[in-house]
Structure formats: structure tokens, C-alpha cells
Design a protein around this motif. Structure first.
Motif, PDB file in Angstrom:
ATOM      1  N   TYR A  11      -3.832  -7.137   4.213  1.00  0.00           N
ATOM      2  CA  TYR A  11      -4.663  -7.509   4.621  1.00  0.00           C
ATOM      3  C   TYR A  11      -5.519  -7.866   5.109  1.00  0.00           C
ATOM      4  O   TYR A  11      -6.178  -7.849   5.832  1.00  0.00           O
ATOM      5  N   PHE A  12      -4.493  -9.367   5.846  1.00  0.00           N
ATOM      6  CA  PHE A  12      -4.714 -10.005   6.454  1.00  0.00           C
ATOM      7  C   PHE A  12      -4.586  -8.745   7.959  1.00  0.00           C
ATOM      8  O   PHE A  12      -5.868  -8.448   9.325  1.00  0.00           O
ATOM      9  N   VAL A  13      -3.833  -7.964   7.681  1.00  0.00           N
ATOM     10  CA  VAL A  13      -3.220  -7.204   9.614  1.00  0.00           C
ATOM     11  C   VAL A  13      -4.434  -6.640   9.318  1.00  0.00           C
ATOM     12  O   VAL A  13      -5.201  -6.423  10.493  1.00  0.00           O
ATOM     13  N   GLN A  17      -7.062  -6.199  12.401  1.00  0.00           N
ATOM     14  CA  GLN A  17      -7.475  -5.421  13.300  1.00  0.00           C
ATOM     15  C   GLN A  17      -9.182  -4.827  12.820  1.00  0.00           C
ATOM     16  O   GLN A  17      -9.794  -4.278  14.646  1.00  0.00           O
ATOM     17  N   TYR A  18      -9.890  -4.868  12.209  1.00  0.00           N
ATOM     18  CA  TYR A  18     -11.053  -3.889  11.709  1.00  0.00           C
ATOM     19  C   TYR A  18     -12.038  -4.903  12.072  1.00  0.00           C
ATOM     20  O   TYR A  18     -13.709  -5.053  12.540  1.00  0.00           O
ATOM     21  N   GLN A  19     -12.357  -6.457  11.806  1.00  0.00           N
ATOM     22  CA  GLN A  19     -12.817  -7.511  12.694  1.00  0.00           C
ATOM     23  C   GLN A  19     -13.803  -7.528  11.558  1.00  0.00           C
ATOM     24  O   GLN A  19     -15.613  -8.750  12.048  1.00  0.00           O
ATOM     25  N   HIS A  20     -14.089  -7.335  10.483  1.00  0.00           N
ATOM     26  CA  HIS A  20     -15.121  -6.431   9.230  1.00  0.00           C
ATOM     27  C   HIS A  20     -14.075  -6.860   7.656  1.00  0.00           C
ATOM     28  O   HIS A  20     -13.380  -6.491   7.538  1.00  0.00           O
ATOM     29  N   PHE A  21     -14.934  -7.844   7.450  1.00  0.00           N
ATOM     30  CA  PHE A  21     -14.529  -7.949   6.213  1.00  0.00           C
ATOM     31  C   PHE A  21     -14.287  -6.689   4.657  1.00  0.00           C
ATOM     32  O   PHE A  21     -13.312  -5.518   4.258  1.00  0.00           O
ATOM     33  N   ALA A  66      -2.031 -15.583  15.904  1.00  0.00           N
ATOM     34  CA  ALA A  66      -0.546 -15.612  15.824  1.00  0.00           C
ATOM     35  C   ALA A  66       0.128 -15.052  14.395  1.00  0.00           C
ATOM     36  O   ALA A  66       0.971 -14.380  14.155  1.00  0.00           O
ATOM     37  N   VAL A  67      -0.478 -15.352  13.938  1.00  0.00           N
ATOM     38  CA  VAL A  67       0.003 -15.415  11.948  1.00  0.00           C
ATOM     39  C   VAL A  67       0.265 -13.824  11.859  1.00  0.00           C
ATOM     40  O   VAL A  67       0.726 -12.883  11.089  1.00  0.00           O
ATOM     41  N   ALA A  68      -1.005 -12.263  12.445  1.00  0.00           N
ATOM     42  CA  ALA A  68      -1.113 -11.838  12.433  1.00  0.00           C
ATOM     43  C   ALA A  68      -0.245 -10.211  13.000  1.00  0.00           C
ATOM     44  O   ALA A  68      -0.090  -9.809  12.604  1.00  0.00           O
ATOM     45  N   THR A  69       0.611 -11.779  14.073  1.00  0.00           N
ATOM     46  CA  THR A  69       1.282 -10.912  15.017  1.00  0.00           C
ATOM     47  C   THR A  69       2.672 -10.711  14.156  1.00  0.00           C
ATOM     48  O   THR A  69       2.852  -9.880  14.037  1.00  0.00           O
ATOM     49  N   GLN A  70       3.175 -11.799  13.175  1.00  0.00           N
ATOM     50  CA  GLN A  70       3.822 -12.142  12.367  1.00  0.00           C
ATOM     51  C   GLN A  70       4.427 -11.145  11.415  1.00  0.00           C
ATOM     52  O   GLN A  70       5.291 -10.598  11.094  1.00  0.00           O
TER      53      GLN A  70
END
Length: 298
Positions: A11-13, A17-21, A66-70
Motif C-alpha cells: 500500500y505504501f509503495v 507512486q501515485y501521491q494520492h490516497f 527512504a522507507v518506500a525504496t526499502q
């Protein structure tokens, strides 16, 4: 200690990516309220704020990026684990994210997709069309499994398999006023008469190299953004261009007044598959490459 779930990471990734909930929730096939709750729970588990929220905007924080990358690395490793297990049962089955450049897609896909379906009936291919640089970035981030592109192009940390060579042909209106295509010579071309795709499209660089275009004054200073636009401009006799051989007989040229001619000195690009170094699916991608190559050359 509580750890994030794979669902929360996915979900967070998607949110990053979309920058929109709303759009991210829709892409994940879940309600926005459930999606927002999962992101909140993830922030609580990690003990950090991942998202700055306002009424109209979503901003991923610096630590959130950084969390999204990991998270992508974790999800990619999990996918590799699944693919590794699947490779022992069937080499090509399940979901495959295939990236392809726009100067190959309209010419090659109609020819190869039926053959791929026939050879690998349990394989579900999801196509992403983009420029080579962005496809490479998506490949390394784990968003794509394999990419179909044209070489030469500098790629790091990938393995490549050349499938076949694709030559270039002179393309112009059949009554062009710019050159005599039968007795064509590059030095006879008027200034700014050669139309090419804009910077960023590898076809531009391949045409310059393969067709030995060294006098840049011959090239129109306005780069074209798409193949379709390029073909329309040549069809209107606004200039000449160089198209790959695979464009011969394609729907993009159907109904136009464009004719293509062999070049005195043959230049070509290499059509290849590329995947991450050390991929557990390398052998399967090799099989896929064999089918693609044979499907085109038949």
C-alpha cells in the motif's frame, strides 16, 4: 516487536507512486478508508511519520521516501523467492511485468504476443511502455521483471540477450521534394531536412550512429516527441527520416504516402531482452527471448 505486513508495504509503495490516497487505494483494489488505516498502522509500527497530509495534497516525507525504496527491495526479494520456487515447476507462468520501448512496441508486439501465449499459456504479461532510461530505473527498483529494448545502450547491473538485428531504411514521401531517394546520398540532403525523435529516445541515437549522420546541420532542430508525429510529418513531406526495418508493413505506415528505401551502407540496432543480474528467472527469460526472436524472424 511488531513488524510491517506485506500488505502495508505494498500500500505504501503505491501511495509513494501515485501521491494520492484515492488513486493508490483504487490501484490496490481496496477502499480508501481501509487503505488510509493501513498507512496509519504502518506509521505506528515504524514509529515515524511517512506522509504529510493536507486536504488536497499528499507529500511523502524524506524518511518516507527512504522507507518506500526499502519496501520495494523487500517486495522484490519476496517476488524473487516465489519466482525461484515457480521456476522448478513451470519456467514461465504467473505474472510477468514486461517493459518495452515505444520504437519497438507497435511493430513487434502484434507479431510476438500470439506466439508467446501459445508457448506459455499460463503466463500473464503486463506491458509497460516507456523510454529506455525510465524502464531501466523501474527494472532496478523491482517494478519490472524484464525489458525489451534496443542496443547499444549503456545499462548497469543487468544481463542482456540479443534476439535479432534490426536494420534502418530511408523513409520519405513518395514524391518528396527534399531528395532523390533512388540516388540518395546524405550530403545531398538540405539543411534541417532530417526529422528525428527528440533527445531521450534511443532511436535518435541509433539512427545517428547507424546511418552515419555526422553533419548535424542536416537535422531539423525541433525534435519530434513520438513515432506517430514523426510519421505524420514525413507524410506531409516536411522532411525525411530513418525508420527501423520492423516498421515495414506496420499499421503506422498504412494509408500514408511514405515509401522506404534501402541504404547504401547498412546500419542496424540490436533488439534485446534485459533483466537484473542474478535474477532467479534468468533461465526463463532466456526461453522467452528464444520465442520472441523466432517469432520475429519467421
Amino acid at each position: 516487536m511488531a513488524t510491517p505486513s506485506l500488505k502495508q508495504l505494498r500500500y505504501f509503495v503505491a501511495l509513494e507512486q501515485y501521491q494520492h490516497f484515492g488513486k493508490a487505494a483504487e490501484a490496490c483494489y481496496v477502499s480508501q478508508s481501509a487503505f488510509s488505516m493501513a498507512i496509519k498502522e504502518l506509521e505506528g509500527i515504524l514509529g515515524i511519520q511517512l506522509v504529510d497530509r493536507t486536504q488536497r495534497h499528499v507529500t511523502i516525507t524524506h524518511v518516507g521516501k527512504a522507507v518506500a525504496t526499502q519496501a520495494r527491495v523487500v517486495l522484490r526479494d519476496l517476488d524473487n523467492l516465489q519466482h525461484y520456487a515457480n521456476s522448478y515447476s513451470e519456467p514461465l507462468s504467473g505474472r510477468l511485468e514486461l517493459g518495452i520501448i515505444p520504437t519497438i512496441a507497435p511493430f513487434l508486439l502484434p507479431r510476438i504476443l500470439p506466439k508467446i501465449r501459445a508457448h506459455f499459456p499460463k503466463l500473464d504479461i503486463y506491458l509497460r511502455e516507456d523510454l529506455t532510461q525510465r524502464l531501466h530505473e523501474r527494472l532496478m527498483e523491482g517494478e519490472l521483471d524484464v525489458i525489451l529494448l534496443a542496443l547499444p545502450y549503456e545499462l548497469r547491473y543487468v544481463e542482456t540477450r540479443v534476439l535479432f538485428n534490426d536494420g534502418f531504411r530511408l523513409a520519405c514521401h513518395h514524391n518528396t521534394t527534399h531528395i532523390n531517394p533512388v540516388y540518395y546520398h546524405l550530403e545531398q540532403v538540405n539543411a534541417e531536412s532530417i526529422l528525428l525523435l527528440e533527445d531521450g529516445h534511443c532511436l535518435r541515437d541509433h539512427a545517428l550512429l547507424a546511418c552515419q549522420i555526422r553533419n548535424l546541420d542536416k537535422i531539423n532542430r525541433f525534435g519530434v516527441s513520438s513515432l506517430l508525429t514523426l510519421i505524420h510529418m514525413v507524410d506531409a513531406d516536411l522532411g525525411i527520416t530513418f525508420l527501423p526495418e520492423m516498421a515495414e508493413g506496420s499499421p503506422l505506415l498504412a494509408g500514408t504516402q511514405i515509401r522506404t528505401y534501402a541504404l547504401q551502407e547498412e546500419g542496424q540496432r540490436e533488439i534485446a531482452l534485459a533483466w537484473r543480474q542474478g535474477s532467479a528467472r534468468a533461465e526463463a527469460f532466456g526461453l522467452l527471448g528464444e520465442v520472441i526472436g523466432k517469432s520475429y524472424l519467421v
